[in-house]
Design an enzyme around this catalytic site. Structure first.
Site, short mmCIF file in Angstrom:
data_model
loop_
_atom_site.label_atom_id
_atom_site.label_comp_id
_atom_site.label_asym_id
_atom_site.label_seq_id
_atom_site.Cartn_x
_atom_site.Cartn_y
_atom_site.Cartn_z
N TRP A 137 100.85 1.22 -32.66
CA TRP A 137 101.27 0.71 -31.35
C TRP A 137 101.28 -0.83 -31.41
O TRP A 137 100.27 -1.43 -31.78
CB TRP A 137 100.28 1.20 -30.30
CG TRP A 137 100.52 0.79 -28.89
CD1 TRP A 137 101.68 0.84 -28.19
CD2 TRP A 137 99.52 0.31 -27.97
NE1 TRP A 137 101.49 0.41 -26.90
CE2 TRP A 137 100.17 0.08 -26.73
CE3 TRP A 137 98.16 0.06 -28.06
CZ2 TRP A 137 99.50 -0.39 -25.61
CZ3 TRP A 137 97.48 -0.41 -26.95
CH2 TRP A 137 98.15 -0.63 -25.73
N ASP A 218 91.42 5.38 -30.85
CA ASP A 218 92.27 5.21 -29.67
C ASP A 218 92.79 6.59 -29.31
O ASP A 218 93.57 7.20 -30.05
CB ASP A 218 93.42 4.26 -29.99
CG ASP A 218 94.22 3.87 -28.74
OD1 ASP A 218 93.91 4.39 -27.65
OD2 ASP A 218 95.14 3.05 -28.87
N LYS A 254 98.95 9.41 -19.82
CA LYS A 254 99.86 10.46 -20.27
C LYS A 254 99.41 11.84 -19.80
O LYS A 254 100.20 12.62 -19.26
CB LYS A 254 99.97 10.46 -21.80
CG LYS A 254 100.39 9.12 -22.41
CD LYS A 254 101.79 8.72 -22.02
CE LYS A 254 102.31 7.56 -22.86
NZ LYS A 254 101.54 6.33 -22.79
#
Length: 408
Positions: A137, A218, A254
């Site tokens: 990311w 993460d 999400k």
């Protein structure tokens, strides 16, 4: 003349793609750039359980707009920790949990904490070092760089196999200095969608444990990736089962669809209750100077769901609905490319990868061509959000990929 000697920063690449898509007047166009779930009509989807809890909170006269504690809503952070760490492994005495500004805030606070309080296994006085997967990311590099880390990379994605470069990863990490921080995607690796197997995770843990490296997880897609909350947290839990101290960043953007509510958490697992207490006190100090108090509303929604068995069961059904639609789109795209268009190349990586994103294998030149000629928008590295595909546009999308691949 201004006192500021500052130049214009380059625009964010991802949101630049989205802006170009919105400005495109073409009637037939496809956006597979932004990582946000869309239903089969291409619209944002408010989870039914979230809509239900939203109404519950509106009707609850005890809900107010007072400040939360500095470290967040206690019933939220405790339930969030149990969700990712597992009820069997979760020991609240050993965990320092803080509510954060979604996963981005958790990454920042975790990086900031480690820059101030590096692992004792690191060389004294040395600049903190973090290893990021290549690719990762894009925000990771900036987050760690901003708080003084030396940012290094380890091989992750094998461009030849379109899978995991395990040997390259293990070789690089085996040479990392003691005390280095290693960022790991807990599941649904962004941007590749390539995850290690359970056996591969054990090999990664072996190298990190022997090299005294610090795991920085993460976790942005628990439950969203496979539809199974436990499966998506299995990597984190396997490290905890070894007795390793580690850090977990957690996002509910999400898996709850709470993109704009910024609900997240940071959990640091220590070896003793005394250390965990000290860690939480230092996190509180850092949080106070930056955001003072985290936002309440998204955390209240998540807390209600996680702490109510009936609402939790409904949420699991919603998760499976989202995960299954993504899986269906992977299967459909693979079928179109392989069986319908018979597109040159190997496309099994489309169904082998997991989660919202997929690395298509398209080159930057092919991406530029598919955007110019077919009005299909994705990031230049060929990453697509599977959520941008639906039953109405998948044939057009597959045709566009086939055309640019054949013309190359």
């Amino acid at each position: 003349m201004s006192v500021f000697n500052v130049s214009v920063a380059p625009p964010d690449a991802l949101f630049g793609v989205l802006a170009a898509y919105k400005a495109d007047p073409a009637k037939e166009k496809v956006d597979v750039s932004v990582g946000a779930y869309r239903d089969d009509s291409g619209k944002p989807w408010v989870l039914p359980v979230v809509r239900k809890v939203d109404q519950i909170l509106k009707d609850d006269p005890s809900v107010d707009h007072e400040y939360l504690p500095i470290t967040g809503l206690p019933e939220f952070t405790a339930a969030a920790a149990s969700l990712v760490l597992g009820k069997g492994l979760y020991n609240s005495d050993l965990v320092a949990s803080v509510q954060t500004i979604s996963g981005t805030g958790a990454n920042h606070l975790g990086a900031l904490f480690l820059s101030r309080h590096p692992p004792t296994t690191a060389a004294s006085g040395s600049k903190p070092v973090v290893y990021l997967p290549s690719p990762t990311w894009p925000n990771h590099k900036q987050i760690f760089g901003n708080v003084g880390f030396e940012v290094r990379e380890y091989p992750y994605f094998d461009k030849k196999t379109l899978g995991l470069d395990l040997n390259g990863m293990l070789d690089t990490l085996s040479k990392a200095p003691s005390g280095a921080v290693v960022l790991l995607h807990a599941c649904a690796h962004n941007p590749t969608g390539v995850d290690p197997t359970a056996e591969q995770w054990q090999k990664i843990a072996d190298v990190m444990e022997s090299g005294k490296l610090f795991p920085f997880f993460d976790c942005a897609y628990q439950g969203f990736a496979s539809g199974d909350l436990d499966r998506d947290a299995s990597a984190v839990r396997s490290f905890i089962a070894r007795g390793l101290e580690l850090l977990v960043c957690q996002s509910f953007a999400k898996n709850f669809g709470l993109y704009g509510e910024r609900a997240g958490a940071l959990h640091i697992i220590s070896s003793s209750a005394e250390v965990a207490k000290a860690v939480k006190s230092q996190l509180s100090v850092l949080q106070r100077s930056e955001i003072s108090n985290p936002p309440a509303y998204g955390a209240r929604i998540v807390a209600r769901v996680l702490n109510d068995p009936e609402l939790f069961a409904e949420w699991e059904r919603d998760l499976k609905s989202m995960a299954n639609r993504i899986i269906d789109m992977r299967t459909a795209l693979y079928d179109k490319l392989v069986n319908v268009y018979k597109t040159p190349g190997t496309w099994n990586h489309i169904t082998d990868q997991i989660g919202m994103f997929s690395f298509t294998g398209l080159t930057p030149d092919q991406v530029a061509k598919i955007t110019k000629e077919y009005h299909v928008y994705m990031t230049s590295n060929g990453r697509i959000s599977m959520a941008g595909l639906n039953s109405s546009n998948i044939d057009y999308f597959a045709h566009a990929i086939d055309a640019v691949v054949r013309s190359s």
